[in-house]
Design an enzyme around this catalytic site. Structure first.
Site, PDB file in Angstrom:
ATOM      1  N   ASP A 255       0.825  -1.208   0.000  1.00 60.07           N
ATOM      2  CA  ASP A 255       0.000   0.000   0.000  1.00 60.07           C
ATOM      3  C   ASP A 255       0.855   1.253   0.000  1.00 60.07           C
ATOM      4  O   ASP A 255       2.078   1.179  -0.124  1.00 60.07           O
ATOM      5  CB  ASP A 255      -1.024  -0.011   1.134  1.00 60.07           C
ATOM      6  CG  ASP A 255      -0.398  -0.394   2.438  1.00 60.07           C
ATOM      7  OD1 ASP A 255       0.665   0.158   2.732  1.00 60.07           O
ATOM      8  OD2 ASP A 255      -0.956  -1.256   3.141  1.00 60.07           O
ATOM      9  N   LYS A 277      -4.901   3.104  -0.381  1.00 63.51           N
ATOM     10  CA  LYS A 277      -6.059   4.004  -0.458  1.00 63.51           C
ATOM     11  C   LYS A 277      -5.617   5.394  -0.873  1.00 63.51           C
ATOM     12  O   LYS A 277      -5.982   6.386  -0.275  1.00 63.51           O
ATOM     13  CB  LYS A 277      -6.762   4.042   0.899  1.00 63.51           C
ATOM     14  CG  LYS A 277      -7.309   2.684   1.283  1.00 63.51           C
ATOM     15  CD  LYS A 277      -7.890   2.670   2.675  1.00 63.51           C
ATOM     16  CE  LYS A 277      -8.445   1.297   2.995  1.00 63.51           C
ATOM     17  NZ  LYS A 277      -7.450   0.399   3.608  1.00 63.51           N
ATOM     18  N   MET A 394      -1.193   8.836  12.669  1.00 55.60           N
ATOM     19  CA  MET A 394      -2.411   9.295  12.002  1.00 55.60           C
ATOM     20  C   MET A 394      -3.100  10.404  12.799  1.00 55.60           C
ATOM     21  O   MET A 394      -4.315  10.413  12.946  1.00 55.60           O
ATOM     22  CB  MET A 394      -3.382   8.113  11.796  1.00 55.60           C
ATOM     23  CG  MET A 394      -2.810   7.039  10.894  1.00 55.60           C
ATOM     24  SD  MET A 394      -3.864   5.585  10.747  1.00 55.60           S
ATOM     25  CE  MET A 394      -3.395   4.649  12.187  1.00 55.60           C
TER      26      MET A 394
HETATM   27  N1  SAH Z   1       2.357   0.131  10.583  1.00 58.23           N
HETATM   28  C1  SAH Z   1       2.885   1.465  10.504  1.00 58.23           C
HETATM   29  C2  SAH Z   1       1.854   2.504  10.883  1.00 58.23           C
HETATM   30  C3  SAH Z   1       0.658   2.546   9.993  1.00 58.23           C
HETATM   31  S1  SAH Z   1      -0.431   3.846  10.413  1.00 58.23           S
HETATM   32  C4  SAH Z   1       4.113   1.584  11.388  1.00 58.23           C
HETATM   33  O1  SAH Z   1       4.407   0.675  12.171  1.00 58.23           O
HETATM   34  O2  SAH Z   1       4.806   2.590  11.290  1.00 58.23           O
HETATM   35  C5  SAH Z   1       0.117   5.135   9.358  1.00 58.23           C
HETATM   36  C6  SAH Z   1       0.756   6.234  10.156  1.00 58.23           C
HETATM   37  O3  SAH Z   1       2.079   5.904  10.519  1.00 58.23           O
HETATM   38  C7  SAH Z   1       0.899   7.519   9.404  1.00 58.23           C
HETATM   39  O4  SAH Z   1      -0.311   8.256   9.388  1.00 58.23           O
HETATM   40  C8  SAH Z   1       1.955   8.224  10.217  1.00 58.23           C
HETATM   41  O5  SAH Z   1       1.431   8.753  11.400  1.00 58.23           O
HETATM   42  C9  SAH Z   1       2.854   7.064  10.591  1.00 58.23           C
HETATM   43  N2  SAH Z   1       3.974   6.931   9.643  1.00 58.23           N
HETATM   44  C10 SAH Z   1       4.230   5.898   8.842  1.00 58.23           C
HETATM   45  N3  SAH Z   1       5.357   6.114   8.132  1.00 58.23           N
HETATM   46  C11 SAH Z   1       5.811   7.314   8.510  1.00 58.23           C
HETATM   47  C12 SAH Z   1       6.929   8.110   8.150  1.00 58.23           C
HETATM   48  N4  SAH Z   1       7.821   7.690   7.246  1.00 58.23           N
HETATM   49  N5  SAH Z   1       7.107   9.301   8.755  1.00 58.23           N
HETATM   50  C13 SAH Z   1       6.213   9.741   9.679  1.00 58.23           C
HETATM   51  N6  SAH Z   1       5.150   9.031  10.050  1.00 58.23           N
HETATM   52  C14 SAH Z   1       4.939   7.837   9.473  1.00 58.23           C
END
Ligand code: SAH
Length: 491
Positions: A255, A277, A394
């Site tokens: 995704d 999405k 998020m």
């Molecule tokens: N499974 C992922 C999180 C998914 S929810 C994890 O463990 O990181 C998606 C959220 O993760 C985004 O809205 C943001 O808040 C955060 N996120 C994911 N990648 C990011 C990045 N490179 N920099 C900042 N926030 C990030």
């Protein structure tokens, strides 16, 4: 080809090492693994060599090198720091037509010792013919990352079955075809996942089936799903296991959180299916994704579900596994570096710190229970406590509610925070400020997803240990005259 590549069986064969310093010990270390009988002659020995001598690992003679030391030896390594001695060893070896390696001296060496990747019994040796040893080491590091650590166990398993296969399949062509079939089947993956019994069962089934074993509907060959964490963006933050999974997959479902640099590393022949999405693009419902994973595995494919960060941190990984478990599809989970950890590392702000923060809470601003304006299910009281770091996933849309509620429940409006957009990528952007200003900061800087919000006393370190990318934007300097320790706590 300047050098003839060969793997020599030196078990119980006498070999001579001249020298017993650190460099000699590195060669001895390698020779030990072959079971050679190692004779060492040196004027002086380092502690390690003396210890090996005491333990009976080597035979050590302290004194000058003599040509008679070469008597009965199969191979010679000259590893003294004295070039005259190394030269003398080489000359004496030439006279006796013995192969000698003089450490760090290509001219005097008759053979080179390659860089080795050891997955016993599988060995990969790399040589640049002594031209560029550092290049050889770098190639080795790249290959190390790609060869599963259990490759050796796969070779051993195949070795165990060799006789049985020979008995059953008489023509060499048949046997070659069979082994190719084994390598294309679920057997390697099962071995890599340490499911050796299932691997053996699969081998048996393959050997006893007349045609393609992949179509056997009995379980083990029904494909497999790996739920893989792709990390936050920087492809070098992938785990070795994640890299191996995406390089052996038949199909990868990913995704929008998975970076292009990571997608680049997927096996070229694998199908890539976007199930994210992204605005404007076709979006997939969660249940549809789950069904696709299950069906691909049931069709015998090696499936990777590649998710940003870690699959079990706000990744709905649990829901995806539920469907697989129900269908009896085999799966494994490869953790990834979650955004909170990545953001902390790439901004130099520790999530916990003895002086500022005793715990860190990973929390979403957009959970099942906080969909609407109603945030009553969130335990704001707990989140508002001081001396803890909140890592909010998020959280952009909800930033006004987050700031308002945390302050209402007692967290100081002056609590420092950072907002980090696209952490670990070349687009990483960091904005510092204080809690009361959170919504305005998001608004005025036009912060976009994905972004992580870190809130807590430890964020006053923002900038101090910054090491990555451009210097952060410091929206509002923290008033250092207000010690964080005296902030009101929420309970
Ligand atoms: N499974 C992922 C999180 C998914 S929810 C994890 O463990 O990181 C998606 C959220 O993760 C985004 O809205 C943001 O808040 C955060 N996120 C994911 N990648 C990011 C990045 N490179 N920099 C900042 N926030 C990030």
């Amino acid at each position: 080809m300047n050098y003839f590549p060969l793997f020599a069986n030196l078990r119980n064969k006498p070999v001579l090492v001249v020298g017993a310093g650190n460099i000699a010990c590195r060669k001895i270390e390698l020779l030990r693994k072959t079971g050679a009988h190692i004779n060492v002659v040196a004027k002086a020995a380092c502690e390690q060599a003396l210890q090996w001598h005491d333990e009976g690992v080597i035979s050590l003679r302290l004194g000058e090198f003599q040509t008679s030391d070469l008597d009965g030896q199969w191979l010679v390594v000259a590893a003294t720091e004295n070039s005259a001695v190394n030269c003398a060893v080489e000359q004496a070896a030439v006279e006796r037509q013995l192969l000698v390696n003089v450490v760090d001296d290509r001219e005097l060496s008759h053979f080179v010792v390659p860089s080795v990747i050891d997955r016993h019994p599988v060995q990969v040796a790399i040589s640049t013919g002594g031209e560029a040893p550092v290049l050889a080491r770098s190639l080795r590091a790249q290959l190390e990352a790609q060869l599963p650590s259990s490759l050796g166990r796969l070779a051993t398993l195949m070795g165990h079955w060799r006789d049985a296969v020979k008995q059953k399949l008489k023509r060499p062509g048949q046997r070659r075809q069979f082994w190719e079939q084994v390598l294309a089947s679920a057997v390697p993956q099962l071995v890599y996942q340490e499911q050796d019994q299932r691997a053996e069962a699969s081998m048996l089934r393959l050997l006893n089936s007349d045609d393609s074993p992949e179509r056997d509907n009995n379980g083990p060959e029904r494909g497999h799903v790996s739920l893989v964490g792709a990390g936050p963006g920087d492809p070098e933050l992938l785990t070795i296991k994640a890299l191996q999974r995406i390089q052996t997959a038949d199909v990868v479902y990913y995704d929008n959180l998975v970076s292009d640099d990571v997608l680049e590393l997927i096996r070229r022949d694998a199908d890539r299916v976007y199930v994210g999405k992204k605005a404007g693009a076709h979006s997939c419902s969660q249940s549809h994704i789950q069904e696709q994973l299950r069906d691909a595995a049931l069709a015998g494919k090696r499936v990777v579900r590649l998710k940003g960060g870690d699959p079990f941190v706000f990744g709905r990984g649990g829901e995806e596994l539920e469907v697989l478990a129900e269908a009896g599809v085999s799966f494994d989970v490869v953790p990834g570096i979650t955004a909170a950890a990545a953001t902390a590392a790439y901004t130099g702000i520790p999530l916990t710190h003895r002086d500022y923060s005793h715990s860190a809470i990973l929390v979403t601003g957009h959970g099942k229970s906080a969909q609407g304006e109603d945030s009553s299910d969130v335990d704001w009281q707990a989140l508002a406590r001081s001396k803890q770091t909140l890592a909010i996933y998020m959280g952009l849309k909800k930033s006004p509610v987050i700031a308002e509620q945390l302050i209402a429940h007692g967290r100081s409006p002056q609590t420092p925070l950072v907002i980090v957009e696209r952490a670990t990528t070349d687009k990483q952007r960091q904005i510092s400020g204080v809690l009361k200003d959170l919504p305005q900061l998001v608004e005025s800087h036009g912060v976009e997803s994905p972004a992580m919000i870190l809130i807590g006393e430890v964020c006053q370190l923002a900038g101090r240990y910054a090491w990555f990318g451009d210097q952060p934007v410091d929206e509002q300097l923290i008033d250092e005259s207000q010690p964080v320790k005296q902030q009101a706590s929420g309970f």
